[in-house]
Design an enzyme around this catalytic site. Structure first.
Site, PDB file in Angstrom:
ATOM      1  N   ARG A  43       0.809  -1.223   0.000  1.00  0.00           N
ATOM      2  CA  ARG A  43       0.000   0.000   0.000  1.00  0.00           C
ATOM      3  C   ARG A  43       0.840   1.270   0.000  1.00  0.00           C
ATOM      4  O   ARG A  43       0.327   2.357  -0.190  1.00  0.00           O
ATOM      5  CB  ARG A  43      -0.920  -0.003   1.219  1.00  0.00           C
ATOM      6  CG  ARG A  43      -2.167  -0.817   0.939  1.00  0.00           C
ATOM      7  CD  ARG A  43      -3.233  -0.527   1.933  1.00  0.00           C
ATOM      8  NE  ARG A  43      -2.705  -0.729   3.284  1.00  0.00           N
ATOM      9  CZ  ARG A  43      -3.447  -1.037   4.327  1.00  0.00           C
ATOM     10  NH1 ARG A  43      -4.735  -1.172   4.187  1.00  0.00           N
ATOM     11  NH2 ARG A  43      -2.926  -1.206   5.514  1.00  0.00           N
ATOM     12  N   LYS A 135       2.762 -18.288   7.706  1.00  0.00           N
ATOM     13  CA  LYS A 135       2.080 -18.665   8.933  1.00  0.00           C
ATOM     14  C   LYS A 135       1.799 -17.417   9.763  1.00  0.00           C
ATOM     15  O   LYS A 135       2.464 -16.421   9.542  1.00  0.00           O
ATOM     16  CB  LYS A 135       2.919 -19.661   9.730  1.00  0.00           C
ATOM     17  CG  LYS A 135       4.348 -19.185   9.980  1.00  0.00           C
ATOM     18  CD  LYS A 135       4.790 -19.275  11.392  1.00  0.00           C
ATOM     19  CE  LYS A 135       4.300 -18.161  12.253  1.00  0.00           C
ATOM     20  NZ  LYS A 135       5.350 -17.547  13.073  1.00  0.00           N
ATOM     21  N   HIS A 165       9.138 -22.513   7.642  1.00  0.00           N
ATOM     22  CA  HIS A 165      10.578 -22.564   7.316  1.00  0.00           C
ATOM     23  C   HIS A 165      11.363 -23.485   8.243  1.00  0.00           C
ATOM     24  O   HIS A 165      12.481 -23.861   7.928  1.00  0.00           O
ATOM     25  CB  HIS A 165      11.173 -21.146   7.278  1.00  0.00           C
ATOM     26  CG  HIS A 165      11.398 -20.526   8.625  1.00  0.00           C
ATOM     27  ND1 HIS A 165      10.397 -20.005   9.386  1.00  0.00           N
ATOM     28  CD2 HIS A 165      12.525 -20.342   9.341  1.00  0.00           C
ATOM     29  CE1 HIS A 165      10.900 -19.525  10.515  1.00  0.00           C
ATOM     30  NE2 HIS A 165      12.191 -19.720  10.514  1.00  0.00           N
ATOM     31  N   LYS A 169      15.097 -26.491   7.826  1.00  0.00           N
ATOM     32  CA  LYS A 169      16.354 -26.491   8.577  1.00  0.00           C
ATOM     33  C   LYS A 169      16.945 -27.895   8.497  1.00  0.00           C
ATOM     34  O   LYS A 169      16.274 -28.879   8.785  1.00  0.00           O
ATOM     35  CB  LYS A 169      16.113 -26.073  10.035  1.00  0.00           C
ATOM     36  CG  LYS A 169      15.665 -24.608  10.171  1.00  0.00           C
ATOM     37  CD  LYS A 169      15.386 -24.271  11.631  1.00  0.00           C
ATOM     38  CE  LYS A 169      14.710 -22.923  11.764  1.00  0.00           C
ATOM     39  NZ  LYS A 169      15.608 -21.826  12.055  1.00  0.00           N
ATOM     40  N   GLU A 203      14.279 -18.447  22.924  1.00  0.00           N
ATOM     41  CA  GLU A 203      14.954 -17.441  22.102  1.00  0.00           C
ATOM     42  C   GLU A 203      15.373 -16.252  22.956  1.00  0.00           C
ATOM     43  O   GLU A 203      14.632 -15.857  23.863  1.00  0.00           O
ATOM     44  CB  GLU A 203      14.005 -16.911  21.021  1.00  0.00           C
ATOM     45  CG  GLU A 203      13.431 -17.969  20.125  1.00  0.00           C
ATOM     46  CD  GLU A 203      12.543 -17.355  19.039  1.00  0.00           C
ATOM     47  OE1 GLU A 203      12.890 -17.472  17.874  1.00  0.00           O
ATOM     48  OE2 GLU A 203      11.530 -16.730  19.389  1.00  0.00           O
ATOM     49  N   ASP A 222       2.134 -18.396  17.575  1.00  0.00           N
ATOM     50  CA  ASP A 222       3.291 -18.016  16.757  1.00  0.00           C
ATOM     51  C   ASP A 222       4.231 -19.199  16.528  1.00  0.00           C
ATOM     52  O   ASP A 222       4.793 -19.338  15.446  1.00  0.00           O
ATOM     53  CB  ASP A 222       4.045 -16.874  17.458  1.00  0.00           C
ATOM     54  CG  ASP A 222       5.258 -16.406  16.676  1.00  0.00           C
ATOM     55  OD1 ASP A 222       5.094 -16.122  15.467  1.00  0.00           O
ATOM     56  OD2 ASP A 222       6.362 -16.320  17.254  1.00  0.00           O
ATOM     57  N   HIS A 227       5.311 -24.367  13.855  1.00  0.00           N
ATOM     58  CA  HIS A 227       6.679 -24.901  13.823  1.00  0.00           C
ATOM     59  C   HIS A 227       6.881 -26.107  14.760  1.00  0.00           C
ATOM     60  O   HIS A 227       7.390 -27.140  14.364  1.00  0.00           O
ATOM     61  CB  HIS A 227       7.690 -23.839  14.258  1.00  0.00           C
ATOM     62  CG  HIS A 227       7.682 -22.594  13.430  1.00  0.00           C
ATOM     63  ND1 HIS A 227       7.587 -22.609  12.061  1.00  0.00           N
ATOM     64  CD2 HIS A 227       7.787 -21.285  13.770  1.00  0.00           C
ATOM     65  CE1 HIS A 227       7.629 -21.361  11.616  1.00  0.00           C
ATOM     66  NE2 HIS A 227       7.740 -20.541  12.628  1.00  0.00           N
ATOM     67  N   LYS A 327      10.264 -16.110  24.569  1.00  0.00           N
ATOM     68  CA  LYS A 327      11.048 -14.982  24.052  1.00  0.00           C
ATOM     69  C   LYS A 327      11.763 -14.307  25.217  1.00  0.00           C
ATOM     70  O   LYS A 327      11.364 -14.453  26.372  1.00  0.00           O
ATOM     71  CB  LYS A 327      10.127 -13.977  23.359  1.00  0.00           C
ATOM     72  CG  LYS A 327       9.486 -14.535  22.094  1.00  0.00           C
ATOM     73  CD  LYS A 327       9.644 -13.564  20.944  1.00  0.00           C
ATOM     74  CE  LYS A 327       9.062 -14.088  19.663  1.00  0.00           C
ATOM     75  NZ  LYS A 327      10.033 -14.731  18.786  1.00  0.00           N
TER      76      LYS A 327
HETATM   77  C1  BG6 Z   1       9.045 -17.158  13.266  1.00  0.00           C
HETATM   78  C2  BG6 Z   1       8.339 -16.624  14.480  1.00  0.00           C
HETATM   79  O1  BG6 Z   1       8.158 -17.887  12.459  1.00  0.00           O
HETATM   80  O2  BG6 Z   1      10.119 -17.993  13.664  1.00  0.00           O
HETATM   81  C3  BG6 Z   1       9.324 -15.850  15.343  1.00  0.00           C
HETATM   82  O3  BG6 Z   1       7.281 -15.765  14.079  1.00  0.00           O
HETATM   83  C4  BG6 Z   1      10.518 -16.714  15.680  1.00  0.00           C
HETATM   84  O4  BG6 Z   1       8.685 -15.372  16.522  1.00  0.00           O
HETATM   85  C5  BG6 Z   1      11.110 -17.307  14.416  1.00  0.00           C
HETATM   86  O5  BG6 Z   1      11.476 -15.892  16.332  1.00  0.00           O
HETATM   87  C6  BG6 Z   1      12.218 -18.296  14.747  1.00  0.00           C
HETATM   88  O6  BG6 Z   1      12.773 -18.760  13.552  1.00  0.00           O
HETATM   89  P1  BG6 Z   1      14.324 -18.716  13.292  1.00  0.00           P
HETATM   90  O7  BG6 Z   1      14.523 -19.392  12.003  1.00  0.00           O
HETATM   91  O8  BG6 Z   1      14.700 -17.249  13.291  1.00  0.00           O
HETATM   92  O9  BG6 Z   1      14.938 -19.446  14.456  1.00  0.00           O
END
Ligand code: BG6
Length: 454
Positions: A43, A135, A165, A169, A203, A222, A227, A327
């Protein structure tokens, strides 16, 4: 003719942080035909030059080591169109500009997935077009079903890429290699020998500047709904007939179907949620999550979630799968740990040594098997050692591998419609019980090892 890319959400963080650096790798690795164009849509009132400048600027940060020639190649392919995703006429003229089939990449906030797919459904997209949906796929079971129905109105299931994703890995893919290419592990991979499985994704990163998405999502939606449940399927699945899109996903969805859907009492007993308070992570000083910019404290969004899942089938009955993520934690800890049962009888006159453990560890990518051996001193003194290998160094980042799969039309590592729905079936009762306050929202200081889970 290779399809062009149309990236919706081109001005957003995902595009500059993940997609563009990944495209640099894809080009460098020779996977993008020279005539493939990349059309950014958002946008923002930008010109193509402004878009190119923005991407060039962000690549300095997110692809600092990329060689200038490849970056120039990427920038030269970029084009930009300002449009609202609900504007049928604007989208129609965008697809008129694309020569043949296109790959529509929805790098958008989840709330825009349905409106975008609705608009796309109104257009007559050329045969061979594909769509990539980020996602979280929906926000609950109903919205995931609705999104699936809409997608199926315009696309064959094998043209739909619901991306995760994590499946790209390398160390995670090694769960399959280890299990299904070795006789010695698979025979032990069941309730008779395994006591519990832990899947941990702690994380150090905190909210960063993602409040508009994350505060409406939280750790369970999330990370766990997608994942981490995907990792659970790889650990829990039956051996596939072959490693292809149908067999692999059939076996994964079997696991999801067997994961118990909890009643409110089970949610109380088997789940925990928390959010961080002010603290220090490395050099970074963080405020309370509730005081972060863009956060609505009344949403009571969790930044830490733990769920002990149960897979009700012959192989796994009674084995807890403890899945957690947080987090702003003290350290990055990304691993899948298989805890084996203790030996049935210890012939050595000493305290029992720790049982065997198999660890898939990311950052660094490593697999390790903890075993007990006779130590170096007294030969009858046992010592616990790790046989480990630093394996699986990944040549291409996860997002580059994901884009290559999309370009090649290979859906094996994308999430199938039924998988997405099953994951919501599992998570929805937890969200529901949490929203009713059945599980207290605990706190943990940023930079700590997480909340008290008792
Ligand atoms: C994302 C989440 O899909 O994956 C994030 O939205 C997360 O919150 C991230 O930090 C972690 O993925 P990676 O590949 O950075 O470890």
């Amino acid at each position: 003719m290779a399809p062009d890319f149309v990236i919706f959400g081109a001005a957003g963080d995902l595009t500059s942080r993940y997609l563009m650096p990944a495209l640099v790798h894809v080009i460098k690795a020779g996977h993008l035909d020279p005539d493939v164009a990349i059309l950014g849509v958002s946008r923002q009132d930008w010109t193509t030059d402004r878009f190119r400048e923005h991407i060039a600027d962000r690549l300095k940060e997110h692809a600092a080591n990329a060689d200038p020639e490849t970056v120039a190649d990427l920038l030269g392919r970029l084009d930009y169109r300002q449009a609202d995703v609900t504007d049928r006429a604007a989208l129609s003229s965008i697809f008129d500009q694309v020569k043949g089939p296109a790959i529509s990449y929805l790098a958008l906030p989840p709330s825009l997935f349905i409106p975008t797919v609705e608009t796309l459904a109104d257009l007559d997209l050329p045969e061979g077009s594909r769509i990539v949906v980020e996602k979280p796929f929906g926000t609950d079971l109903d919205s995931a079903r609705r999104l699936n129905r809409l997608l199926h109105d315009s696309f064959d299931e094998n043209a739909v890429f619901r991306v995760d994703h994590f499946l790209m890995k390398q160390t995670i893919q090694n769960v399959l290699g280890l299990r299904f290419a070795n006789r010695i592990f698979e025979m032990l991979w069941n309730r008779d020998h395994i006591e519990r499985v832990e899947i941990t994704w702690d994380e150090t990163v905190a909210l960063e500047d993602r409040a508009s998405y994350y505060d409406r999502s939280g750790a369970l939606r999330d990370m766990i709904q997608n994942h981490l449940l995907q990792l659970l399927t790889l650990v829990g699945m039956e051996p596939p007939i072959s490693v292809n899109a149908r067999d692999l996903r059939d076996r994964k969805v079997d696991v999801l179907r067997a994961v118990r859907r909890y009643d409110p009492d089970e949610v109380e007993r088997l789940t925990r949620r928390a959010r961080y308070t002010a603290g220090q992570v490395g050099e970074t000083t963080l405020p309370d999550y509730a005081a972060e910019d863009g956060v609505d404290p009344d949403r009571r969004t969790e930044t830490f979630a733990q769920v002990t899942f149960h897979i009700d089938n012959w192989r796994w009955s009674g084995v807890p799968f403890v899945v957690r993520t947080g987090k702003a934690m003290a350290a990055d800890r990304h691993e899948i740990v298989i805890h084996f049962r203790p030996v049935p009888h210890l012939a050595f006159a000493q305290a029992p040594p720790p049982p065997n453990v198999f660890r898939f560890h990311l950052n660094p990518d490593r697999m390790a098997l903890g075993v007990n051996i006779n130590g170096p001193g007294d030969p009858f003194d046992l010592e616990h050692i790790e046989l480990k290998t630093d394996c699986c160094r990944q040549e291409l980042p996860a997002y580059a591998r994901l884009l290559i799969d999309v370009l090649e039309g290979d859906t094996m590592l994308s999430i199938r419609d039924d998988e997405a729905e099953e994951s919501w079936r599992i998570v929805e009762p937890i969200l529901h019980a949490w929203s009713e306050g059945r599980v207290p929202l605990r706190e943990y200081p940023a930079g700590s090892t997480g909340p008290d889970l008792s």
